[in-house]
Design a protein around this motif. Sequence first.
Motif, PDB file in Angstrom:
ATOM      1  N   LYS A 448       0.860  -1.193   0.000  1.00 11.04           N
ATOM      2  CA  LYS A 448       0.000   0.000   0.000  1.00 11.04           C
ATOM      3  C   LYS A 448       0.889   1.234   0.000  1.00 11.04           C
ATOM      4  CE  LYS A 448      -3.616   0.107   2.664  1.00 11.04           C
ATOM      5  NZ  LYS A 448      -4.482   0.223   3.867  1.00 11.04           N
ATOM      6  N   ILE A 449       0.727   2.048  -1.035  1.00 12.09           N
ATOM      7  CA  ILE A 449       1.514   3.274  -1.165  1.00 12.09           C
ATOM      8  C   ILE A 449       0.575   4.483  -1.105  1.00 12.09           C
ATOM      9  CG2 ILE A 449       3.034   4.613  -2.668  1.00 12.09           C
ATOM     10  CD1 ILE A 449       4.000   2.005  -3.874  1.00 12.09           C
ATOM     11  N   VAL A 450       0.862   5.377  -0.165  1.00 17.14           N
ATOM     12  CA  VAL A 450       0.073   6.610  -0.027  1.00 17.14           C
ATOM     13  C   VAL A 450       0.936   7.772  -0.506  1.00 17.14           C
ATOM     14  CG1 VAL A 450      -1.178   8.129   1.534  1.00 17.14           C
ATOM     15  CG2 VAL A 450      -1.159   5.650   1.938  1.00 17.14           C
ATOM     16  N   LYS A 451       0.464   8.436  -1.576  1.00 20.07           N
ATOM     17  CA  LYS A 451       1.232   9.532  -2.153  1.00 20.07           C
ATOM     18  C   LYS A 451       0.279  10.599  -2.686  1.00 20.07           C
ATOM     19  CE  LYS A 451       5.391  10.114  -4.946  1.00 20.07           C
ATOM     20  NZ  LYS A 451       6.363   9.448  -5.836  1.00 20.07           N
ATOM     21  N   ASP A 452       0.484  11.850  -2.229  1.00 21.32           N
ATOM     22  CA  ASP A 452      -0.379  12.972  -2.632  1.00 21.32           C
ATOM     23  C   ASP A 452      -1.846  12.660  -2.349  1.00 21.32           C
ATOM     24  OD1 ASP A 452       1.872  14.308  -3.584  1.00 21.32           O
ATOM     25  OD2 ASP A 452       1.681  13.400  -5.578  1.00 21.32           O
ATOM     26  N   ASN A 453      -2.104  12.163  -1.134  1.00 23.25           N
ATOM     27  CA  ASN A 453      -3.460  11.820  -0.682  1.00 23.25           C
ATOM     28  C   ASN A 453      -4.135  10.753  -1.543  1.00 23.25           C
ATOM     29  OD1 ASN A 453      -3.368  13.719   1.438  1.00 23.25           O
ATOM     30  ND2 ASN A 453      -3.922  15.378   0.023  1.00 23.25           N
ATOM     31  N   THR A 454      -3.311  10.021  -2.295  1.00 22.09           N
ATOM     32  CA  THR A 454      -3.841   8.939  -3.138  1.00 22.09           C
ATOM     33  C   THR A 454      -3.223   7.616  -2.688  1.00 22.09           C
ATOM     34  OG1 THR A 454      -4.042  10.436  -5.022  1.00 22.09           O
ATOM     35  CG2 THR A 454      -4.082   8.065  -5.490  1.00 22.09           C
ATOM     36  N   THR A 455      -4.091   6.643  -2.470  1.00 24.09           N
ATOM     37  CA  THR A 455      -3.631   5.318  -2.049  1.00 24.09           C
ATOM     38  C   THR A 455      -3.668   4.353  -3.232  1.00 24.09           C
ATOM     39  OG1 THR A 455      -4.489   5.671   0.189  1.00 24.09           O
ATOM     40  CG2 THR A 455      -4.021   3.393  -0.473  1.00 24.09           C
ATOM     41  N   SER A 456      -2.563   3.710  -3.448  1.00 20.55           N
ATOM     42  CA  SER A 456      -2.492   2.727  -4.529  1.00 20.55           C
ATOM     43  C   SER A 456      -1.949   1.410  -3.986  1.00 20.55           C
ATOM     44  CB  SER A 456      -1.614   3.236  -5.669  1.00 20.55           C
ATOM     45  OG  SER A 456      -0.300   3.526  -5.204  1.00 20.55           O
ATOM     46  N   ILE A 457      -2.440   0.326  -4.540  1.00 19.09           N
ATOM     47  CA  ILE A 457      -2.003  -1.014  -4.149  1.00 19.09           C
ATOM     48  C   ILE A 457      -1.237  -1.626  -5.315  1.00 19.09           C
ATOM     49  CG2 ILE A 457      -2.711  -3.287  -3.353  1.00 19.09           C
ATOM     50  CD1 ILE A 457      -3.363  -1.134  -1.362  1.00 19.09           C
ATOM     51  N   ILE A 458      -0.016  -2.045  -5.054  1.00 17.60           N
ATOM     52  CA  ILE A 458       0.782  -2.680  -6.111  1.00 17.60           C
ATOM     53  C   ILE A 458       1.207  -4.082  -5.655  1.00 17.60           C
ATOM     54  CG2 ILE A 458       1.679  -0.460  -6.889  1.00 17.60           C
ATOM     55  CD1 ILE A 458       4.386  -1.279  -5.618  1.00 17.60           C
ATOM     56  N   GLU A 463      11.408  -8.720  -6.894  1.00 18.85           N
ATOM     57  CA  GLU A 463      12.340  -7.812  -6.231  1.00 18.85           C
ATOM     58  C   GLU A 463      12.144  -6.380  -6.703  1.00 18.85           C
ATOM     59  OE1 GLU A 463      14.402  -8.539  -3.723  1.00 18.85           O
ATOM     60  OE2 GLU A 463      13.492 -10.521  -3.799  1.00 18.85           O
ATOM     61  N   GLN A 464      11.779  -6.216  -7.970  1.00 18.36           N
ATOM     62  CA  GLN A 464      11.507  -4.877  -8.487  1.00 18.36           C
ATOM     63  C   GLN A 464      10.316  -4.256  -7.775  1.00 18.36           C
ATOM     64  OE1 GLN A 464      10.672  -4.772 -12.675  1.00 18.36           O
ATOM     65  NE2 GLN A 464      10.822  -2.550 -12.819  1.00 18.36           N
ATOM     66  N   GLY A 465       9.256  -5.068  -7.576  1.00 18.61           N
ATOM     67  CA  GLY A 465       8.082  -4.568  -6.861  1.00 18.61           C
ATOM     68  C   GLY A 465       8.401  -4.213  -5.423  1.00 18.61           C
ATOM     69  N   LYS A 466       9.248  -5.025  -4.771  1.00 16.69           N
ATOM     70  CA  LYS A 466       9.649  -4.738  -3.400  1.00 16.69           C
ATOM     71  C   LYS A 466      10.446  -3.432  -3.322  1.00 16.69           C
ATOM     72  CE  LYS A 466       9.849  -9.628  -2.091  1.00 16.69           C
ATOM     73  NZ  LYS A 466      10.743 -10.755  -1.739  1.00 16.69           N
ATOM     74  N   THR A 467      11.292  -3.211  -4.324  1.00 14.33           N
ATOM     75  CA  THR A 467      12.100  -1.986  -4.351  1.00 14.33           C
ATOM     76  C   THR A 467      11.214  -0.759  -4.525  1.00 14.33           C
ATOM     77  OG1 THR A 467      13.981  -3.195  -5.295  1.00 14.33           O
ATOM     78  CG2 THR A 467      13.980  -0.801  -5.524  1.00 14.33           C
ATOM     79  N   ILE A 468      10.262  -0.827  -5.434  1.00  8.59           N
ATOM     80  CA  ILE A 468       9.332   0.288  -5.650  1.00  8.59           C
ATOM     81  C   ILE A 468       8.546   0.572  -4.379  1.00  8.59           C
ATOM     82  CG2 ILE A 468       7.269   1.019  -6.919  1.00  8.59           C
ATOM     83  CD1 ILE A 468       8.307  -0.592  -9.305  1.00  8.59           C
TER      84      ILE A 468
END
Length: 521
Positions: A448-458, A463-468
Amino acid sequence: MFNASSEGFVESKKKNYISVEDREDILLETMDSGGTSGISVEAYPRLSTQDYQNVALLVVLYLLQGIPVGLAFGSVPFLLKSKLSYSEIGLFSLATYPYSLKLIWSPIVDAIYSKRVGRRKSWIIPIQLLTGSLFYWLGKHVDVMFNQEKPDVNTLTLLFFILIFFSATQDIAVDGWALTLLSKNSLSYASTAQTIGLNTGYFLSFTVFLAFNSAEFSNKYFRKEPIDNGFLSMGSYLTFWSVVYLLVTIWLIFIKGEDATHSSDEMDIKTVYRTIWNIYMRRLIVVLLVAKIGFIANESVTGLKLLEKGFSKEDLALAVLIDFPIQLLVGYYAARWSNGPQPLKPWTIAFYGRLFFAAVGMIVVYVFPTDKKISTEMFSLVIASTVMSSFMSTVQFVSISAFFTIIADPVIGGTYMTLLATFSNFGGTWPRFFVLEAVDYFTEATCKIVKDNTTSIIQCVSEQGKTICKDNGGTCVVHKDGYYIVSIATITIGTILLLGFVFPQIKALQTLPPKMWRLKK
């Protein structure tokens, strides 16, 4: 121990002398009739000076084979794990396939050679020169490849595929040479030389290299001021071995001769290819192809999972360091054990052990602390499970190698040994790619990434996904770990195969007299 009741045997015994040929015929006849003998045929007779030198040569040649094998099977996947996913490491595992496919070109190695150079040296010399040259080239470029943010797995796979191809080709020639290099009553030492040589090469390229390549290990034991690099780089390691390959090859060219090949031992390529399919071994081949399914997940993934959970490379290398002298000792006694009337009994018993420790390895990963604070008890548990799993593997390897040496026909020695070893190796190679792919396939992990009041699930399985996820301040949460699913599945399949197929087949095959495995003339 074998007892013989034939008059010819009694006559020879009175003379206190039995020729090698007579003893081999007596042994074959006695085993064929199911009898027991009154004469002791030593499994490990006293070696002559010449045999001592030849055993030492075999150890060196097998050691050189173990260097690229230890890198491709051991160190490289561990070094790539921090930058690649299990699927991408599965792709690199394809580089190990030549060791399991060498049967395809082994008849060529057996049939084409220069009489002036020698049947086996005709291949060993150029192969070692090519391997040493590739090592030297890699020594100048490999560090740059590994230091990239995302290493080019395709290029690395191709380069190590070529290295393993060279190593596999040398193995064909060395296996064939072992059958004629040693005297007939010393052939039992061939599997011991193979065990010592290959394990030493693997140990140097896996344990020793990983330890000295580690910055933590190097800073702790060799430096006053810590730096970010290990004491030994991959490039310098490969450059060193390129020089060793060259020196050994020069010694083979100018000092070590090879006995002339007898005309009765010669076969053209077409004859060899046609003959190998007449060998009484179809059931054995099927056994070898499926025998390692039960513990392939443990041997392919468990170490990588421990690294992922925080167990350091140098600590894992320590496990192999402890295991190395044990393997050598076990290899010696396992070879002696395998020279009885049931040569595959150690292999069967160790099969149960490998399945058990595959389950133990999975449990160790499950209970491993997530906070990366490793207690002495946990460290000891990891070391013990790793060493015992390897212990069982060594017993199986030596036992099956000794059995191969017993039944191999010297007429096509390299091809015969390669035919047997190929399917044994392939049994542990073909499932590896699919197991690594399956771990990622059955794993579910999100971030779960919260950025600019926007929540996105990736997805963060790779390993690339873990790094992001980490770079954006998120936390990767594993909902389902495919490792446990794959481990349970392989152990279950392996147990069913052992009880329902492998054990009954091995029990029947090892009762066959050696002459049943010879080529039909």
